[in-house]
Write a protein that holds these residues in place. Structure first.
Motif, PDB file in Angstrom:
ATOM      1  N   LEU A 158     -42.428  37.356 -95.321  1.00 22.51           N
ATOM      2  CA  LEU A 158     -41.108  37.729 -94.795  1.00 22.51           C
ATOM      3  C   LEU A 158     -40.398  36.572 -94.103  1.00 22.51           C
ATOM      4  O   LEU A 158     -39.313  36.758 -93.554  1.00 22.51           O
ATOM      5  CB  LEU A 158     -41.237  38.938 -93.865  1.00 22.51           C
ATOM      6  CG  LEU A 158     -41.733  40.209 -94.573  1.00 22.51           C
ATOM      7  CD1 LEU A 158     -41.719  41.398 -93.609  1.00 22.51           C
ATOM      8  CD2 LEU A 158     -40.881  40.548 -95.797  1.00 22.51           C
ATOM      9  N   SER A 159     -40.972  35.363 -94.181  1.00 23.51           N
ATOM     10  CA  SER A 159     -40.204  34.229 -93.649  1.00 23.51           C
ATOM     11  C   SER A 159     -38.903  34.066 -94.437  1.00 23.51           C
ATOM     12  O   SER A 159     -37.944  33.484 -93.947  1.00 23.51           O
ATOM     13  CB  SER A 159     -41.032  32.938 -93.699  1.00 23.51           C
ATOM     14  OG  SER A 159     -41.066  32.404 -94.998  1.00 23.51           O
ATOM     15  N   HIS A 160     -38.849  34.596 -95.641  1.00 21.30           N
ATOM     16  CA  HIS A 160     -37.609  34.470 -96.432  1.00 21.30           C
ATOM     17  C   HIS A 160     -36.454  35.255 -95.814  1.00 21.30           C
ATOM     18  O   HIS A 160     -35.292  35.031 -96.163  1.00 21.30           O
ATOM     19  CB  HIS A 160     -37.852  34.896 -97.891  1.00 21.30           C
ATOM     20  CG  HIS A 160     -37.853  36.373 -98.125  1.00 21.30           C
ATOM     21  ND1 HIS A 160     -38.992  37.149 -98.148  1.00 21.30           N
ATOM     22  CD2 HIS A 160     -36.834  37.241 -98.369  1.00 21.30           C
ATOM     23  CE1 HIS A 160     -38.685  38.406 -98.384  1.00 21.30           C
ATOM     24  NE2 HIS A 160     -37.384  38.498 -98.526  1.00 21.30           N
ATOM     25  N   VAL A 161     -36.761  36.196 -94.897  1.00 19.97           N
ATOM     26  CA  VAL A 161     -35.680  36.965 -94.257  1.00 19.97           C
ATOM     27  C   VAL A 161     -34.677  36.029 -93.582  1.00 19.97           C
ATOM     28  O   VAL A 161     -33.464  36.262 -93.611  1.00 19.97           O
ATOM     29  CB  VAL A 161     -36.274  37.985 -93.252  1.00 19.97           C
ATOM     30  CG1 VAL A 161     -35.173  38.609 -92.387  1.00 19.97           C
ATOM     31  CG2 VAL A 161     -37.062  39.065 -93.989  1.00 19.97           C
ATOM     32  N   ALA A 162     -35.193  34.950 -93.007  1.00 23.14           N
ATOM     33  CA  ALA A 162     -34.312  34.006 -92.304  1.00 23.14           C
ATOM     34  C   ALA A 162     -33.264  33.410 -93.222  1.00 23.14           C
ATOM     35  O   ALA A 162     -32.156  33.080 -92.785  1.00 23.14           O
ATOM     36  CB  ALA A 162     -35.156  32.887 -91.687  1.00 23.14           C
ATOM     37  N   TRP A 163     -33.605  33.266 -94.511  1.00 27.44           N
ATOM     38  CA  TRP A 163     -32.735  32.515 -95.414  1.00 27.44           C
ATOM     39  C   TRP A 163     -32.045  33.409 -96.425  1.00 27.44           C
ATOM     40  O   TRP A 163     -30.819  33.459 -96.467  1.00 27.44           O
ATOM     41  CB  TRP A 163     -33.571  31.417 -96.106  1.00 27.44           C
ATOM     42  CG  TRP A 163     -34.309  30.628 -95.088  1.00 27.44           C
ATOM     43  CD1 TRP A 163     -35.645  30.720 -94.793  1.00 27.44           C
ATOM     44  CD2 TRP A 163     -33.750  29.695 -94.156  1.00 27.44           C
ATOM     45  NE1 TRP A 163     -35.959  29.876 -93.754  1.00 27.44           N
ATOM     46  CE2 TRP A 163     -34.814  29.225 -93.336  1.00 27.44           C
ATOM     47  CE3 TRP A 163     -32.474  29.189 -93.928  1.00 27.44           C
ATOM     48  CZ2 TRP A 163     -34.629  28.297 -92.319  1.00 27.44           C
ATOM     49  CZ3 TRP A 163     -32.289  28.253 -92.915  1.00 27.44           C
ATOM     50  CH2 TRP A 163     -33.348  27.830 -92.125  1.00 27.44           C
ATOM     51  N   VAL A 164     -32.838  34.101 -97.214  1.00 23.93           N
ATOM     52  CA  VAL A 164     -32.230  34.956 -98.243  1.00 23.93           C
ATOM     53  C   VAL A 164     -31.326  36.000 -97.581  1.00 23.93           C
ATOM     54  O   VAL A 164     -30.251  36.323 -98.078  1.00 23.93           O
ATOM     55  CB  VAL A 164     -33.319  35.665 -99.087  1.00 23.93           C
ATOM     56  CG1 VAL A 164     -32.682  36.602-100.120  1.00 23.93           C
ATOM     57  CG2 VAL A 164     -34.228  34.655 -99.777  1.00 23.93           C
ATOM     58  N   HIS A 165     -31.767  36.505 -96.449  1.00 23.04           N
ATOM     59  CA  HIS A 165     -31.050  37.604 -95.815  1.00 23.04           C
ATOM     60  C   HIS A 165     -30.316  37.179 -94.550  1.00 23.04           C
ATOM     61  O   HIS A 165     -30.106  37.995 -93.646  1.00 23.04           O
ATOM     62  CB  HIS A 165     -32.052  38.735 -95.501  1.00 23.04           C
ATOM     63  CG  HIS A 165     -32.837  39.168 -96.698  1.00 23.04           C
ATOM     64  ND1 HIS A 165     -32.236  39.477 -97.900  1.00 23.04           N
ATOM     65  CD2 HIS A 165     -34.184  39.329 -96.900  1.00 23.04           C
ATOM     66  CE1 HIS A 165     -33.179  39.804 -98.791  1.00 23.04           C
ATOM     67  NE2 HIS A 165     -34.360  39.718 -98.208  1.00 23.04           N
ATOM     68  N   GLN A 167     -27.356  36.835 -93.871  1.00 19.41           N
ATOM     69  CA  GLN A 167     -26.134  37.611 -93.584  1.00 19.41           C
ATOM     70  C   GLN A 167     -26.414  39.098 -93.399  1.00 19.41           C
ATOM     71  O   GLN A 167     -25.509  39.876 -93.130  1.00 19.41           O
ATOM     72  CB  GLN A 167     -25.128  37.449 -94.740  1.00 19.41           C
ATOM     73  CG  GLN A 167     -24.765  36.007 -95.062  1.00 19.41           C
ATOM     74  CD  GLN A 167     -24.213  35.251 -93.870  1.00 19.41           C
ATOM     75  OE1 GLN A 167     -23.316  35.743 -93.200  1.00 19.41           O
ATOM     76  NE2 GLN A 167     -24.755  34.072 -93.572  1.00 19.41           N
ATOM     77  N   THR A 168     -27.665  39.525 -93.598  1.00 20.08           N
ATOM     78  CA  THR A 168     -27.966  40.968 -93.537  1.00 20.08           C
ATOM     79  C   THR A 168     -29.109  41.229 -92.547  1.00 20.08           C
ATOM     80  O   THR A 168     -28.881  41.391 -91.365  1.00 20.08           O
ATOM     81  CB  THR A 168     -28.327  41.508 -94.932  1.00 20.08           C
ATOM     82  OG1 THR A 168     -29.346  40.663 -95.508  1.00 20.08           O
ATOM     83  CG2 THR A 168     -27.110  41.535 -95.837  1.00 20.08           C
ATOM     84  N   LEU A 169     -30.352  41.179 -93.031  1.00 16.64           N
ATOM     85  CA  LEU A 169     -31.492  41.530 -92.192  1.00 16.64           C
ATOM     86  C   LEU A 169     -31.909  40.397 -91.268  1.00 16.64           C
ATOM     87  O   LEU A 169     -32.594  40.624 -90.274  1.00 16.64           O
ATOM     88  CB  LEU A 169     -32.696  41.933 -93.059  1.00 16.64           C
ATOM     89  CG  LEU A 169     -32.451  42.998 -94.126  1.00 16.64           C
ATOM     90  CD1 LEU A 169     -33.754  43.312 -94.855  1.00 16.64           C
ATOM     91  CD2 LEU A 169     -31.877  44.260 -93.495  1.00 16.64           C
ATOM     92  N   GLY A 170     -31.541  39.164 -91.638  1.00 15.53           N
ATOM     93  CA  GLY A 170     -31.925  38.016 -90.813  1.00 15.53           C
ATOM     94  C   GLY A 170     -30.830  37.698 -89.817  1.00 15.53           C
ATOM     95  O   GLY A 170     -30.124  38.586 -89.350  1.00 15.53           O
ATOM     96  N   GLY A 171     -30.704  36.427 -89.507  1.00 15.11           N
ATOM     97  CA  GLY A 171     -29.662  36.041 -88.565  1.00 15.11           C
ATOM     98  C   GLY A 171     -30.200  35.139 -87.477  1.00 15.11           C
ATOM     99  O   GLY A 171     -29.477  34.775 -86.555  1.00 15.11           O
ATOM    100  N   SER A 172     -31.463  34.776 -87.576  1.00 14.57           N
ATOM    101  CA  SER A 172     -32.006  33.771 -86.661  1.00 14.57           C
ATOM    102  C   SER A 172     -33.170  33.105 -87.368  1.00 14.57           C
ATOM    103  O   SER A 172     -33.706  33.643 -88.337  1.00 14.57           O
ATOM    104  CB  SER A 172     -32.503  34.411 -85.368  1.00 14.57           C
ATOM    105  OG  SER A 172     -33.847  34.804 -85.493  1.00 14.57           O
ATOM    106  N   ASP A 173     -33.564  31.949 -86.859  1.00 17.54           N
ATOM    107  CA  ASP A 173     -34.669  31.275 -87.526  1.00 17.54           C
ATOM    108  C   ASP A 173     -36.024  31.741 -86.992  1.00 17.54           C
ATOM    109  O   ASP A 173     -37.058  31.184 -87.360  1.00 17.54           O
ATOM    110  CB  ASP A 173     -34.518  29.754 -87.462  1.00 17.54           C
ATOM    111  CG  ASP A 173     -34.535  29.254 -86.030  1.00 17.54           C
ATOM    112  OD1 ASP A 173     -34.654  30.083 -85.104  1.00 17.54           O
ATOM    113  OD2 ASP A 173     -34.436  28.028 -85.844  1.00 17.54           O
TER     114      ASP A 173
END
Lengths: 350, 350, 350
Positions: A158-165, A167-173
């Motif tokens: 789920l480290s990809h959340v930071a990048w792929v998402h 604008q959605t599920l992510g939003g921080s590194d």
């Protein structure tokens, strides 16, 4: 290519009505199936192929607990045996269609693609279904045109959340710096970690004051191929810097997901997501559902692009990084099962 | 299949903005590339494939003079070296992406697909770009689903103008009777001839009185694969019956064109066309541009039909005619380069 | 794969106008053809491939009784010989395009795909064309994406009417219990039977009182590959229980049909259907035409589903039933012809 002695998700219980035409055609692990519900609600899964001339039974008609091929009218019972051939009095011994073990659990339909004798329901990943009164869940589906190994590798890191998402599920590194602990299980991995001091995800940032931070406690259980559950609980920032957060619980969310390979180049991806009724508030689960639908289309675009590149140059080298530990372990479990099945077939040839 | 030690056109300079998302995905000679412009305006061309798990960098994000893969956040400098892996402090030696030499010239972006050390800008075909103040040029693009050999054969024999373009650029059988003089150059051919006493092309016939005739002086320089320029100058009918026309210049037109093979079955075709400002008049270049757009779709239909027939029956015999001299010479140059590259690879295996 | 020494239907006479652009591109038995009508109305069939560089002649232009390739202007007479190469005075010997024997009969265009010397019009299946004053016929067409063996097997066993067409042409299980008598002919089968005491078909049931019953006398002549005629005559219920009905004739209907394989995976299916003028009434033939159009789309859906299943698992076993006798005999005739052609090619290699 595919583990056959495994439960594959064929969809949600709601996909199979008792209606006369309630026939569901699915492609699972390289085989074509038709599913239908008997009058007593039990689900039958059969090869989607009449034994006469291979017409799809999914173009047929339900009759009681049987299915009739609408090419020449042959009728098959729920055990796959032919019980009627219009114009003939004798039914040939060989006139039958393969059936598959089916289990309905947690509002999901699971089909066993291997030897029926080995179909152990204990191998189905535990989940929370939309029918569970303690949770407020929404359902979604997306088809992804990639090999399922890439899809499950995506989900196991789920480290990809930071990048792929972003604008959605992510939003921080914060997601880039997670230190997951992956424990091997019999058929998968069990992963726990805490994402500490992270701002709200992009899709919900407007709900909080500038600078708001949370701890997110994550627990993921994956079993190949490929069912998994994600338990994300959102907490106030705690004082612990190792192990689980000790902040107060703010929101409890749960997702049950399943990846079913259609064939070598395509997967069906089923998911639920939502909040515990104890911590939900009006509109929150719907907001999260919208964000997830967006996010899984972001995954789809990335995974399909990746797969295109992989097919263009299958022998291109690849460099490993720290986040590959989860995907690596999960694919190792998958490969171990694939090899065990290949060996078993060698010893007892079909 | 493809000459690698060659400059291929990747588009016009206008296709690459300085915008954050100004990433251009191109497929050139069987390879996938991403191009972007650095803050200092220089163009970077890289393999469109992250070295980690092959995600397309064209789904990434520009950061300064770098590009970040938006799958797991790996960042690459303009030299292709990885400079950041979120979550890791050490960058593996092998973490880099192939880059390609790039030259911008005449408003075109040129990429060298072979050994960087051999990338000699002198091998780029001289052209006139839309930025040249002496010319009024329009730009166009069409994708043609054929092998590039058929596309360049089409362009090396303009006798087809009489037939394929009878309703647009043609309009008389003068084009069938051209006697081009093809001179071999280092990497192509240089062709000159005069189309004498020809009526105006179909698209412009209404502008002239019935019976108007012109001499068209043609100079085409082609270099494989496959850039070329066409200099058409329209003259009053002269008295010369051999060599260049001696009629008075009426209109000077110039076209720069490039064919970039995407893969074995598809090409990108970029073209400009227009008049010298000294001989142009309002509306004329636009009229010519419309006619060219129509004409290149006529080529596309013919070439795609031809290629379908060729694939249906690859071993069908073919009869040569007089107009094959130009295509024959150009493909001979191409095959010589292909063989030289194959030999070089044999001697020094990669 | 395909019998070459055979007449294949290329469409109806109405498909070929005398218009300048009246060029018909067809794919028949794995070959691409262009057809056109000469000023004297005779039909020419040629390979759809210029002998120069394989451009489709169907993108060309009719000139008198000739066709001109619009790539470089080569002109071909109706015998396929090149008669003009613009820019050249001498025509090479080899500059010609293959032509195919053509016969127009019963408003159908028939093309012989094999050795011209063997093109015997007596091998064309007798039919009734829409121009026949004794019949009121309508024409239809559907493309079916299956191998033609499955298409002709479908047509050689009308027991499927009971199931595939239960909502249109069927409507009773009488069709399941037919006992056809198939007689082998030189190149096909001749089938006769009576469907006794059957209610009207679903599409016409509303026209009759509840409980109305009829005898349907069926005569089908099929010749491979694959033209056939169906003569259905509807009678009042008779007293005969064997052989033809002896009930009074109510309605006489006739259908001429042709299946033309395009390639291994696709067929063109042409059909006419209608009533004798002696027994027709206003609106009846149109009603029947609508029902047939619907029914042939039902066949298409079933056949395309079946073919998909067959390609997914080509070695799946199949169980034979009593209704396979007709398809079995017809495919036996087809295979005998295929083997005879293969042997002939072995003895006299091309």
């Amino acid at each position: 290519m595919f583990v056959k002695n495994a439960w594959y998700c064929a969809g949600w219980d709601k996909d199979l009505s008792l209606g006369r035409d309630g026939l569901l055609a699915r492609r699972i692990a390289g085989e074509s199936l038709v599913l239908y519900r008997r009058p007593d609600a039990a689900v039958v899964a059969m090869e989607d192929r009449c034994c006469h001339r291979h017409a799809p039974l999914s173009l047929g008609r339900k009759e009681g607990d049987s299915i009739r091929c609408m090419y020449h009218g042959m009728k098959f019972g729920p055990d796959g045996r032919c019980t009627e051939i219009p114009g003939m009095s004798r039914i040939p011994e060989k006139a039958c269609v393969r059936t598959y073990p089916v289990v309905e659990r947690d509002n999901w339909i699971w089909v066993w693609m291997g030897e029926p004798a080995k179909a152990d329901p204990a191998l189905i990943c535990e989940a929370i279904g939309p029918g569970d009164p303690a949770w407020n869940l929404r359902l979604g589906y997306v088809r992804v045109d990639t090999n399922y190994r890439q899809e499950i590798a995506n989900l196991a890191d789920l480290s990809h959340v930071a990048w792929v998402h972003s604008q959605t599920l992510g939003g921080s590194d914060a997601w880039s710096n997670i230190k997951p602990r992956h424990e091997l299980t019999e058929r998968g991995i069990d992963t726990r970690y805490c994402v500490r001091r992270t701002p709200p995800p992009s899709f919900a940032r407007h709900l909080f004051p500038e600078g708001a931070l949370f701890d997110i406690q994550v627990h993921v259980r994956m079993s190949v191929p490929c069912n998994f559950i994600l338990h994300f609980s959102v907490h106030e920032v705690g004082s612990a810097t190792e192990g689980p957060t000790n902040g107060r619980l703010v929101l409890d969310t749960f997702s049950s997901q399943a990846v079913t390979p259609r064939d070598a180049h395509s997967c069906d991806y089923y998911y639920s997501w939502g909040c515990s009724r104890a911590t939900d508030m009006p509109g929150l689960t719907d907001l999260m559902h919208e964000a997830n639908n967006d996010a899984f289309l972001e995954d789809k675009a990335m995974l399909e692009g990746q797969y295109q590149r992989m097919r263009e140059r299958p022998d291109a080298p690849s460099v490993d990084i720290v986040h590959d530990a989860g995907p690596g372990k999960l694919l190792w479990v998958l490969d171990r099962l694939l090899k065990a099945e290949a060996r078993a077939i060698e010893i007892v040839p079909a």
